[in-house]
Design a protein around this motif. Structure first.
Motif, mmCIF file in Angstrom:
data_model
loop_
_atom_site.group_PDB
_atom_site.id
_atom_site.type_symbol
_atom_site.label_atom_id
_atom_site.label_comp_id
_atom_site.label_asym_id
_atom_site.label_seq_id
_atom_site.Cartn_x
_atom_site.Cartn_y
_atom_site.Cartn_z
ATOM 1 N N ARG A 126 0.837 -1.208 0.000
ATOM 2 C CA ARG A 126 0.000 0.000 0.000
ATOM 3 C C ARG A 126 0.865 1.249 0.000
ATOM 4 O O ARG A 126 0.643 2.209 -0.740
ATOM 5 C CB ARG A 126 -0.899 0.016 1.232
ATOM 6 N N SER A 127 1.857 1.227 0.852
ATOM 7 C CA SER A 127 2.767 2.376 0.956
ATOM 8 C C SER A 127 3.478 2.622 -0.379
ATOM 9 O O SER A 127 3.615 3.754 -0.836
ATOM 10 C CB SER A 127 3.763 2.103 2.066
ATOM 11 N N LYS A 142 1.109 4.138 -2.804
ATOM 12 C CA LYS A 142 0.829 5.529 -2.420
ATOM 13 C C LYS A 142 1.949 6.442 -2.928
ATOM 14 O O LYS A 142 1.714 7.464 -3.559
ATOM 15 C CB LYS A 142 0.715 5.610 -0.895
ATOM 16 N N SER A 175 1.851 6.802 -6.674
ATOM 17 C CA SER A 175 0.829 7.757 -7.114
ATOM 18 C C SER A 175 1.317 9.186 -6.944
ATOM 19 O O SER A 175 1.173 10.031 -7.827
ATOM 20 C CB SER A 175 -0.461 7.595 -6.309
#
Ligand code: FES
Length: 183
Positions: free
Chosen positions: A27-28, A31, A34
């Motif tokens: 997830r990190s 993130k 992005s």
């Protein structure tokens, strides 16, 4: 005799703990990916904006200062021709002797007067100055007449107005041959 199941120490709590950490890392990672992508897009956009502005700078296209307005016979004697007011900021006046080009700039504070045909005068909407068809000031605060521009005939017989040269009445310049076209 009860049988105790042997569970290796190293594996206690491992599958659950290890999987959760990996998801967090993923997830990190996405993130930051992005954020990185957004930053890259913004920087690229800014770069191309600057590039386009550099390639196509804001240039003010002004009409030429010297221009042809047609043949003398296209101008009626005794009339103030307002066709060139908007594009070139001049009025063309033809009388019995010839033609002259008047500046549309009021000599008070620079507004643009209007030609009132029935009253035969230029009237400034800002503070009420009035000018005759000759350009002479006769009412309101304007301190001097309108200016005239150089006018002459081209080789092809058309009238040319040259705004690079202007003539002021108060300096006795309306008497110069360039300020008036005999036709
Ligand atoms: Fe024309 Fe003041 S600017 S009267």
């Amino acid at each position: 005799m009860s049988e105790e199941k042997f569970i290796p120490e190293a594996s206690v709590g491992t599958p659950q703990g290890k999987g959760s950490g990996s998801t967090m890392e993923r997830r990190s990672f996405f993130k930051w990916l992005s954020i990185g992508w957004l930053a890259f897009t913004a920087a690229t956009g800014a770069f191309f904006t600057v590039l386009i502005r550099f390639l196509f700078p804001n240039v003010l296209f002004e009409p030429p200062q010297s221009f042809k307005i047609g043949y003398p016979e296209e101008f009626e004697i005794g009339k103030v021709d307002i066709r060139f007011k908007k594009k070139y900021n001049v009025w063309i006046v033809r009388n019995e002797e010839g033609m002259y080009a008047l500046s549309t700039v009021c000599t008070h504070l620079g507004c643009t007067p209007n030609w009132l045909d029935t009253e035969r005068k230029f009237k400034c909407p800002c503070h009420g100055s009035g000018f005759r068809a000759t350009g002479m000031n006769f009412e309101g605060p304007a301190p001097r007449p309108l200016e005239r521009f150089a006018i002459h005939l081209a080789d092809d017989g058309q009238v040319i107005v040259d705004k690079n040269k202007n003539f002021k009445f108060e300096k006795g310049e309306w008497g110069r041959s360039e300020s008036f076209l005999k036709v």
